[in-house]
Design a protein around this motif. Structure first.
Motif, PDB file in Angstrom:
ATOM      1  N   ILE A 227      10.847  55.804  51.262  1.00  0.00           N
ATOM      2  CA  ILE A 227      10.232  54.294  51.864  1.00  0.00           C
ATOM      3  C   ILE A 227      11.269  53.272  51.163  1.00  0.00           C
ATOM      4  O   ILE A 227      11.264  52.368  51.686  1.00  0.00           O
ATOM      5  N   ALA A 228      11.435  53.544  50.029  1.00  0.00           N
ATOM      6  CA  ALA A 228      12.215  52.395  49.528  1.00  0.00           C
ATOM      7  C   ALA A 228      14.017  52.158  50.063  1.00  0.00           C
ATOM      8  O   ALA A 228      13.736  50.789  50.707  1.00  0.00           O
ATOM      9  N   LEU A 229      13.799  52.694  50.821  1.00  0.00           N
ATOM     10  CA  LEU A 229      15.605  52.645  51.835  1.00  0.00           C
ATOM     11  C   LEU A 229      14.922  52.566  52.805  1.00  0.00           C
ATOM     12  O   LEU A 229      16.105  51.615  54.012  1.00  0.00           O
ATOM     13  N   ILE A 230      13.770  52.709  53.363  1.00  0.00           N
ATOM     14  CA  ILE A 230      13.633  51.616  54.202  1.00  0.00           C
ATOM     15  C   ILE A 230      13.563  50.055  54.571  1.00  0.00           C
ATOM     16  O   ILE A 230      13.565  49.478  55.318  1.00  0.00           O
ATOM     17  N   LEU A 231      12.749  49.882  53.451  1.00  0.00           N
ATOM     18  CA  LEU A 231      12.034  48.916  52.734  1.00  0.00           C
ATOM     19  C   LEU A 231      13.318  47.675  52.782  1.00  0.00           C
ATOM     20  O   LEU A 231      13.515  46.753  53.038  1.00  0.00           O
ATOM     21  N   VAL A 232      14.407  48.427  51.893  1.00  0.00           N
ATOM     22  CA  VAL A 232      15.963  47.522  51.638  1.00  0.00           C
ATOM     23  C   VAL A 232      16.022  47.209  52.635  1.00  0.00           C
ATOM     24  O   VAL A 232      17.118  46.754  52.860  1.00  0.00           O
ATOM     25  N   THR A 233      16.766  49.074  54.122  1.00  0.00           N
ATOM     26  CA  THR A 233      17.287  48.260  54.846  1.00  0.00           C
ATOM     27  C   THR A 233      16.654  46.878  55.870  1.00  0.00           C
ATOM     28  O   THR A 233      17.415  46.638  56.412  1.00  0.00           O
ATOM     29  N   LEU A 234      15.300  47.455  56.323  1.00  0.00           N
ATOM     30  CA  LEU A 234      14.268  46.195  56.509  1.00  0.00           C
ATOM     31  C   LEU A 234      15.146  45.266  56.076  1.00  0.00           C
ATOM     32  O   LEU A 234      14.011  43.674  56.711  1.00  0.00           O
ATOM     33  N   GLY A 235      14.956  44.791  54.612  1.00  0.00           N
ATOM     34  CA  GLY A 235      15.117  43.791  53.646  1.00  0.00           C
ATOM     35  C   GLY A 235      13.671  43.091  53.419  1.00  0.00           C
ATOM     36  O   GLY A 235      13.408  41.723  53.018  1.00  0.00           O
ATOM     37  N   ILE A 236      12.664  43.702  53.566  1.00  0.00           N
ATOM     38  CA  ILE A 236      11.191  43.515  53.415  1.00  0.00           C
ATOM     39  C   ILE A 236      11.167  44.019  51.670  1.00  0.00           C
ATOM     40  O   ILE A 236       9.771  44.425  51.328  1.00  0.00           O
ATOM     41  N   ASP A 237      11.584  44.457  51.257  1.00  0.00           N
ATOM     42  CA  ASP A 237      11.760  45.399  49.419  1.00  0.00           C
ATOM     43  C   ASP A 237      11.559  44.267  48.540  1.00  0.00           C
ATOM     44  O   ASP A 237      10.478  44.762  47.957  1.00  0.00           O
ATOM     45  N   ASP A 238      12.172  42.894  48.715  1.00  0.00           N
ATOM     46  CA  ASP A 238      11.382  42.254  47.754  1.00  0.00           C
ATOM     47  C   ASP A 238      10.420  41.232  47.632  1.00  0.00           C
ATOM     48  O   ASP A 238       9.876  40.607  47.192  1.00  0.00           O
ATOM     49  N   LYS A 239       9.372  41.624  49.138  1.00  0.00           N
ATOM     50  CA  LYS A 239       8.411  41.072  49.194  1.00  0.00           C
ATOM     51  C   LYS A 239       7.178  41.829  47.900  1.00  0.00           C
ATOM     52  O   LYS A 239       5.620  41.168  48.910  1.00  0.00           O
ATOM     53  N   ILE A 240       6.847  42.912  47.766  1.00  0.00           N
ATOM     54  CA  ILE A 240       6.216  43.742  46.931  1.00  0.00           C
ATOM     55  C   ILE A 240       5.882  43.421  46.103  1.00  0.00           C
ATOM     56  O   ILE A 240       6.917  43.534  45.486  1.00  0.00           O
ATOM     57  N   THR A 241       5.120  42.594  45.688  1.00  0.00           N
ATOM     58  CA  THR A 241       5.191  42.142  44.518  1.00  0.00           C
ATOM     59  C   THR A 241       3.894  41.876  43.535  1.00  0.00           C
ATOM     60  O   THR A 241       2.815  42.107  44.629  1.00  0.00           O
ATOM     61  N   GLY A 242       3.678  40.926  42.764  1.00  0.00           N
ATOM     62  CA  GLY A 242       2.143  40.617  41.965  1.00  0.00           C
ATOM     63  C   GLY A 242       1.188  41.964  41.361  1.00  0.00           C
ATOM     64  O   GLY A 242       2.529  42.588  40.899  1.00  0.00           O
ATOM     65  N   PRO A 243       0.255  42.281  41.856  1.00  0.00           N
ATOM     66  CA  PRO A 243      -0.740  43.176  41.226  1.00  0.00           C
ATOM     67  C   PRO A 243      -0.053  44.865  41.731  1.00  0.00           C
ATOM     68  O   PRO A 243       0.027  44.894  41.019  1.00  0.00           O
ATOM     69  N   VAL A 244       0.503  44.282  43.391  1.00  0.00           N
ATOM     70  CA  VAL A 244       0.990  45.885  43.437  1.00  0.00           C
ATOM     71  C   VAL A 244       2.132  46.667  42.787  1.00  0.00           C
ATOM     72  O   VAL A 244       2.234  47.486  42.461  1.00  0.00           O
ATOM     73  N   ARG A 245       2.811  45.400  43.057  1.00  0.00           N
ATOM     74  CA  ARG A 245       4.282  45.684  42.155  1.00  0.00           C
ATOM     75  C   ARG A 245       4.125  46.209  41.009  1.00  0.00           C
ATOM     76  O   ARG A 245       4.080  46.981  39.687  1.00  0.00           O
ATOM     77  N   GLU A 246       2.973  45.494  40.254  1.00  0.00           N
ATOM     78  CA  GLU A 246       2.651  46.136  38.529  1.00  0.00           C
ATOM     79  C   GLU A 246       2.194  47.099  37.979  1.00  0.00           C
ATOM     80  O   GLU A 246       2.645  47.450  37.369  1.00  0.00           O
ATOM     81  N   ALA A 247       1.210  47.525  38.875  1.00  0.00           N
ATOM     82  CA  ALA A 247       0.212  48.955  39.146  1.00  0.00           C
ATOM     83  C   ALA A 247       1.284  49.636  40.162  1.00  0.00           C
ATOM     84  O   ALA A 247       1.300  51.115  38.639  1.00  0.00           O
ATOM     85  N   ILE A 248       2.519  49.746  40.161  1.00  0.00           N
ATOM     86  CA  ILE A 248       3.272  50.403  40.674  1.00  0.00           C
ATOM     87  C   ILE A 248       4.340  51.179  39.253  1.00  0.00           C
ATOM     88  O   ILE A 248       4.585  51.800  39.285  1.00  0.00           O
TER      89      ILE A 248
END
Length: 296
Positions: A227-248
């Motif tokens: 999943i991480a590689l797919i998000l990085v390839t699509l260039g949207i991995d840096d969009k996962i921020t805020g409370p969701v990223r903090e919870a992860i």
């Protein structure tokens, strides 16, 4: 120079000199970088994978980095000895670690890492993970034969146990302390190759069969890396921020301390249940600490 015959590069360098003479820079213009002469060194540097530069840690730094791992193992063994952490807890705790906490840690450490955008780095990491583990298992098999272990009487188990380096719960925290999150992100890609090697060649070796349980590769950590590689390839991995990223991040932080304590508890069980063999221990150290690292 590394190449004895530089004559084929001479015309290019002569063109470079002519360019400098015919395109003199006026005094009131800023300096521009002239075109480089084409040499073997410059050609090679343009095609190298964009791997991160890893500093060489001092022995004291390495000792400090690994010391807390063994302290947590000792703590887990003490909790097992005092029956605070009981055997009936193991299955549930490890299931939560492996299926929930570790995938969250992987996502937190891989999303937003620029090093994962280089396909050559990904292929190199996964390929090394696969072939180095296979080499380590082969070395363990050979040493097991030398010390008198026979197939069906411990040789194949010895090969798998001694030939596989620490690439998971004890390795990841140390790598992060020594080299940072970029190295950890590459380590998780490396572990894709390791998992493929263990669940294919490793399982066939131990079982003596030819079937490969590919379904075992569909697990929490592997899914998280994909999943991480797919998000990085699509260039949207840096969009996962805020409370969701903090919870992860918060869920993943406890994965390795808890898993290392469980490792210490398991070692305590083995120490109490089985009589150690000094021959096996010495041969294992030879494979794990000398021969396999020499190949790596």
């Amino acid at each position: 120079p590394p190449f004895a015959d530089q004559s084929r590069y001479l015309p290019l360098c002569q063109n470079h000199l002519a360019h400098k003479l015919t395109h003199a820079r006026p005094a009131n213009q800023p300096r521009k970088s002239p075109p480089r002469c084409l040499t073997p060194q410059s050609t090679f540097s343009r095609h190298r994978p964009n791997l991160p530069a890893l500093p060489t840690p001092s022995p004291i730094t390495i000792i400090l980095a690994v010391s807390w791992v063994y302290l947590l193992m000792a703590g887990g063994a003490a909790l097992r000895k005092t029956r605070v952490l009981r055997r009936e807890h193991d299955l549930g705790v490890m299931h939560v670690i492996f299926s929930v906490m570790l995938p969250c840690y992987i996502l937190d450490r891989t999303l937003g890492e620029p090093v994962l955008r280089d396909p050559r780095s990904l292929a190199t990491g996964a390929g090394l993970g696969f072939f180095l583990i296979i080499a380590g298992i082969g070395i363990g098999y050979g040493v097991g034969k030398m010390i008198g272990l026979a197939p069906g009487q411990g040789r194949r188990t010895f090969a798998l146990a001694s030939g596989c380096q620490n690439f998971g719960f004890t390795a990841v925290p140390v790598v992060e302390i020594l080299w940072g999150s970029s190295a950890v992100a590459l380590l998780f890609v490396h572990n894709l190759g390791v998992e493929a090697a263990i669940w294919s060649i490793g399982v066939m070796l131990v079982s003596g069969g030819t079937g490969i349980p590919w379904k075992q590769l569909v697990n929490g950590p592997i899914i998280a890396v994909v999943i991480a590689l797919i998000l990085v390839t699509l260039g949207i991995d840096d969009k996962i921020t805020g409370p969701v990223r903090e919870a992860i991040s918060m869920i993943g932080l406890g994965a390795f301390p808890l898993a290392i304590m469980m490792t210490g508890a398991t070692i305590m069980d083995l120490a109490l249940a089985e009589k150690p063999s000094w021959k096996i221990m010495a041969a294992s150290c030879l494979v794990r600490l000398a021969l396999a690292p020499a190949v790596i």
